[in-house]
Design a protein around this motif. Structure first.
Motif, PDB file in Angstrom:
ATOM      1  N   GLN A 122       0.814  -1.230   0.209  1.00  0.00           N
ATOM      2  CA  GLN A 122       0.036   0.045   0.092  1.00  0.00           C
ATOM      3  C   GLN A 122       0.965   1.172   0.052  1.00  0.00           C
ATOM      4  O   GLN A 122       0.611   2.317  -0.769  1.00  0.00           O
ATOM      5  N   ALA A 123       1.838   1.285   0.919  1.00  0.00           N
ATOM      6  CA  ALA A 123       2.899   2.291   0.715  1.00  0.00           C
ATOM      7  C   ALA A 123       3.296   2.619  -0.722  1.00  0.00           C
ATOM      8  O   ALA A 123       3.711   3.871  -1.102  1.00  0.00           O
ATOM      9  N   ALA A 124       4.167   1.626  -1.345  1.00  0.00           N
ATOM     10  CA  ALA A 124       4.257   1.535  -2.641  1.00  0.00           C
ATOM     11  C   ALA A 124       3.323   2.300  -3.841  1.00  0.00           C
ATOM     12  O   ALA A 124       3.621   3.353  -4.598  1.00  0.00           O
ATOM     13  N   GLU A 125       2.170   1.995  -3.465  1.00  0.00           N
ATOM     14  CA  GLU A 125       1.042   2.204  -4.427  1.00  0.00           C
ATOM     15  C   GLU A 125       0.805   3.867  -3.841  1.00  0.00           C
ATOM     16  O   GLU A 125       0.713   4.602  -4.960  1.00  0.00           O
ATOM     17  N   ILE A 246      -2.703  17.288   4.616  1.00  0.00           N
ATOM     18  CA  ILE A 246      -2.843  16.143   5.400  1.00  0.00           C
ATOM     19  C   ILE A 246      -3.067  14.951   4.749  1.00  0.00           C
ATOM     20  O   ILE A 246      -2.664  13.766   4.946  1.00  0.00           O
ATOM     21  N   THR A 247      -3.973  14.922   3.588  1.00  0.00           N
ATOM     22  CA  THR A 247      -4.299  13.748   2.778  1.00  0.00           C
ATOM     23  C   THR A 247      -3.475  13.425   1.724  1.00  0.00           C
ATOM     24  O   THR A 247      -3.982  12.584   0.960  1.00  0.00           O
ATOM     25  N   ALA A 253       1.744   7.053   2.636  1.00  0.00           N
ATOM     26  CA  ALA A 253       2.761   6.133   2.461  1.00  0.00           C
ATOM     27  C   ALA A 253       3.749   6.135   3.658  1.00  0.00           C
ATOM     28  O   ALA A 253       4.170   4.902   4.066  1.00  0.00           O
ATOM     29  N   LEU A 254       4.139   7.186   4.366  1.00  0.00           N
ATOM     30  CA  LEU A 254       4.953   7.223   5.331  1.00  0.00           C
ATOM     31  C   LEU A 254       4.395   6.297   6.641  1.00  0.00           C
ATOM     32  O   LEU A 254       4.910   5.511   7.298  1.00  0.00           O
ATOM     33  N   VAL A 255       2.908   6.781   6.920  1.00  0.00           N
ATOM     34  CA  VAL A 255       2.435   6.091   7.776  1.00  0.00           C
ATOM     35  C   VAL A 255       2.135   4.472   7.586  1.00  0.00           C
ATOM     36  O   VAL A 255       2.547   3.615   8.524  1.00  0.00           O
ATOM     37  N   GLU A 257       4.388   2.628   5.969  1.00  0.00           N
ATOM     38  CA  GLU A 257       5.799   2.109   6.021  1.00  0.00           C
ATOM     39  C   GLU A 257       6.102   2.112   7.422  1.00  0.00           C
ATOM     40  O   GLU A 257       6.760   1.014   7.878  1.00  0.00           O
ATOM     41  N   ARG A 258       5.824   2.910   8.342  1.00  0.00           N
ATOM     42  CA  ARG A 258       5.897   3.156   9.833  1.00  0.00           C
ATOM     43  C   ARG A 258       5.229   1.743  10.538  1.00  0.00           C
ATOM     44  O   ARG A 258       5.868   0.956  11.199  1.00  0.00           O
ATOM     45  N   ASP A 259       4.100   1.603  10.031  1.00  0.00           N
ATOM     46  CA  ASP A 259       3.413   0.505  10.742  1.00  0.00           C
ATOM     47  C   ASP A 259       3.888  -0.970   9.991  1.00  0.00           C
ATOM     48  O   ASP A 259       4.009  -1.889  10.911  1.00  0.00           O
ATOM     49  N   GLY A 260       4.329  -1.038   8.817  1.00  0.00           N
ATOM     50  CA  GLY A 260       5.102  -2.076   8.419  1.00  0.00           C
ATOM     51  C   GLY A 260       6.350  -2.505   9.117  1.00  0.00           C
ATOM     52  O   GLY A 260       6.408  -3.662   9.168  1.00  0.00           O
ATOM     53  N   TYR A 261       7.050  -1.548   9.554  1.00  0.00           N
ATOM     54  CA  TYR A 261       8.178  -1.767  10.357  1.00  0.00           C
ATOM     55  C   TYR A 261       7.944  -2.406  11.645  1.00  0.00           C
ATOM     56  O   TYR A 261       8.679  -3.241  12.176  1.00  0.00           O
ATOM     57  N   GLN A 262       7.027  -1.805  12.291  1.00  0.00           N
ATOM     58  CA  GLN A 262       6.471  -2.361  13.303  1.00  0.00           C
ATOM     59  C   GLN A 262       5.785  -3.898  13.259  1.00  0.00           C
ATOM     60  O   GLN A 262       6.254  -4.622  14.156  1.00  0.00           O
ATOM     61  N   LYS A 263       5.056  -4.095  12.290  1.00  0.00           N
ATOM     62  CA  LYS A 263       4.852  -5.546  12.101  1.00  0.00           C
ATOM     63  C   LYS A 263       6.162  -6.501  11.735  1.00  0.00           C
ATOM     64  O   LYS A 263       6.364  -7.706  12.449  1.00  0.00           O
ATOM     65  N   HIS A 264       7.130  -5.949  11.152  1.00  0.00           N
ATOM     66  CA  HIS A 264       8.482  -6.761  10.965  1.00  0.00           C
ATOM     67  C   HIS A 264       9.129  -6.922  12.103  1.00  0.00           C
ATOM     68  O   HIS A 264       9.729  -8.282  12.347  1.00  0.00           O
ATOM     69  N   ALA A 265       9.246  -5.865  12.896  1.00  0.00           N
ATOM     70  CA  ALA A 265       9.869  -5.933  14.358  1.00  0.00           C
ATOM     71  C   ALA A 265       9.089  -7.020  15.235  1.00  0.00           C
ATOM     72  O   ALA A 265       9.747  -7.832  16.110  1.00  0.00           O
ATOM     73  N   GLN A 266       7.791  -7.000  15.146  1.00  0.00           N
ATOM     74  CA  GLN A 266       7.252  -8.123  15.898  1.00  0.00           C
ATOM     75  C   GLN A 266       7.446  -9.485  15.445  1.00  0.00           C
ATOM     76  O   GLN A 266       7.570 -10.387  16.179  1.00  0.00           O
ATOM     77  N   ALA A 267       7.218  -9.644  13.925  1.00  0.00           N
ATOM     78  CA  ALA A 267       7.753 -10.894  13.429  1.00  0.00           C
ATOM     79  C   ALA A 267       8.866 -11.639  13.807  1.00  0.00           C
ATOM     80  O   ALA A 267       9.037 -12.580  13.756  1.00  0.00           O
ATOM     81  N   ALA A 268      10.090 -10.775  13.784  1.00  0.00           N
ATOM     82  CA  ALA A 268      11.440 -11.104  14.210  1.00  0.00           C
ATOM     83  C   ALA A 268      11.478 -11.551  15.597  1.00  0.00           C
ATOM     84  O   ALA A 268      12.665 -12.217  15.636  1.00  0.00           O
ATOM     85  N   LYS A 269      10.605 -11.340  16.620  1.00  0.00           N
ATOM     86  CA  LYS A 269      10.665 -11.689  17.922  1.00  0.00           C
ATOM     87  C   LYS A 269      10.295 -13.422  18.007  1.00  0.00           C
ATOM     88  O   LYS A 269      10.606 -13.950  19.002  1.00  0.00           O
ATOM     89  N   ALA A 270       9.594 -13.851  16.835  1.00  0.00           N
ATOM     90  CA  ALA A 270       9.287 -15.348  16.777  1.00  0.00           C
ATOM     91  C   ALA A 270      10.339 -16.290  16.943  1.00  0.00           C
ATOM     92  O   ALA A 270       9.838 -17.574  17.180  1.00  0.00           O
ATOM     93  N   HIS A 271      11.560 -15.822  16.677  1.00  0.00           N
ATOM     94  CA  HIS A 271      12.437 -16.835  16.814  1.00  0.00           C
ATOM     95  C   HIS A 271      12.550 -17.372  18.156  1.00  0.00           C
ATOM     96  O   HIS A 271      13.505 -18.277  18.351  1.00  0.00           O
TER      97      HIS A 271
END
Length: 332
Positions: A122-125, A246-247, A253-255, A257-271
């Motif tokens: 969605q951010a890339a779009e 603001i729209t 896209a920045l919002v 990407e921010r949420d995507g990085y948070q999801k990546h950080a949560q997924a990385a803890k699964a190890h």
């Protein structure tokens, strides 16, 4: 007569039908823009990442086959009746197997990775849409600038023609004694000023056309632009590209990407936690000889179904490094 009509038709066709208009300029810019091409490829790549992440929800099927040409199997020592018998371990000479696995528990790693991939797509779009809006505004501004310069050059030419005609009339009246030499000099000065304005208008046409054709990525054909200046420039909606809106798509896209990085950080803890997988295997094998085209029933079948748990206890710090990278990306 016919040749002259054909020549006139070709001249009119070359000056009007094939003149560059705003829509054609926008199409050329969207096709030839290097930045838009990069963003489009980035968008397509993010879609592939989304498909790759979603694949973790689906079962995996693997087909494997093996055939031995020469071998020396392990030997088994079997004690029997006070003696020891040595016999080779039985292994298939030829085998064909199908294995299916399905991940049923990974501490929400798959869910977070899928969510992160969707947010990145969605951010890339949004970034692509923002770049298209900016390119549209840029080409529109350059086109109207070049078109206005051509209109002003036409006005300068008409002004010179009018002043030249007026100068000839004044000169005739001076010779007849109706007007004075002062009137002739005044019109002559106006004519020289008009010629100076024409040179400046020609320079503006050259510069504005060079910027326009460079932006759309094609060579200047030298033909006049086709179109009209907008009657109301407020309809261009310049406020859509300001920093205060603001729209805007780039902020969205920045919002994302921010949420995507948070999801990546949560997924990385699964190890730190184990993963549970369902598996099934079906194998078709021959442990009697090396032939694979025997007519008798030398090939036998075997299968296995079960559940498997894997827990990464130590991998040299690779998993922790991935977790740290995801956390740093989220912090940035």
């Amino acid at each position: 007569m016919k040749k002259s009509l054909i020549s006139l038709y070709l001249v009119l066709l070359s000056t009007s039908a094939f003149a560059l208009n705003l829509e054609e300029a926008l199409q050329n810019a969207f096709v030839n823009s290097r930045d838009l091409k990069i963003l489009k490829l980035s968008h397509e790549s993010s879609r592939c990442n989304e498909t790759q992440a979603f694949a973790s929800y689906l079962p995996k099927l693997e087909l494997d086959g093996r055939h031995l040409f020469n071998e020396r199997f392990e030997e088994l020592e079997i004690p029997f009746a006070g003696a020891t018998f040595v016999m080779p371990a039985i292994q298939p000479y030829s085998s064909l197997g199908l294995t299916a696995t399905l991940n049923i528990f990974s501490v929400f790693q798959t869910m977070n990775e899928v969510s992160a991939a969707q947010l990145e797509e969605q951010a890339a779009e949004f970034r692509l849409k923002r770049a298209q809006e900016q390119k549209h505004a840029e080409i529109r501004s350059l086109f109207f600038n070049a078109l206005g310069a051509e209109i002003l050059l036409n006005v300068a030419n008409q002004n010179i023609q009018t002043l030249e005609s007026h100068f000839n009339d004044v000169s005739s009246r001076v010779r007849s004694g109706v007007s004075t030499r002062y009137d002739s000099l005044r019109v002559d000065v106006q004519l020289e000023d008009a010629k100076t304005e024409k040179v400046a208008a020609e320079s503006r046409v050259v510069i504005s056309r060079a910027k326009l054709f460079e932006a759309i990525g094609r060579a200047d054909d030298g033909k006049l632009l086709d179109g009209k200046l907008p009657e109301d420039f407020s309809l261009i909606h310049v406020e859509e590209l300001t920093q205060q809106n603001i729209t805007r798509n780039d902020r969205a896209a920045l919002v994302m990407e921010r949420d995507g990085y948070q999801k990546h950080a949560q997924a990385a803890k699964a190890h730190w936690m184990p993963q549970i997988t369902l598996f099934g295997n079906y194998e078709f094998y021959n442990n009697y000889n090396h032939f694979i085209t025997e007519s008798d029933e030398r090939f036998k079948s075997a299968y296995a179904l079960g559940v498997q748990m894997t827990w990464n206890l130590f991998d040299g710090g690779a998993s922790y490094a991935s977790q740290r990278q995801a956390a740093l990306a989220n912090a940035v």
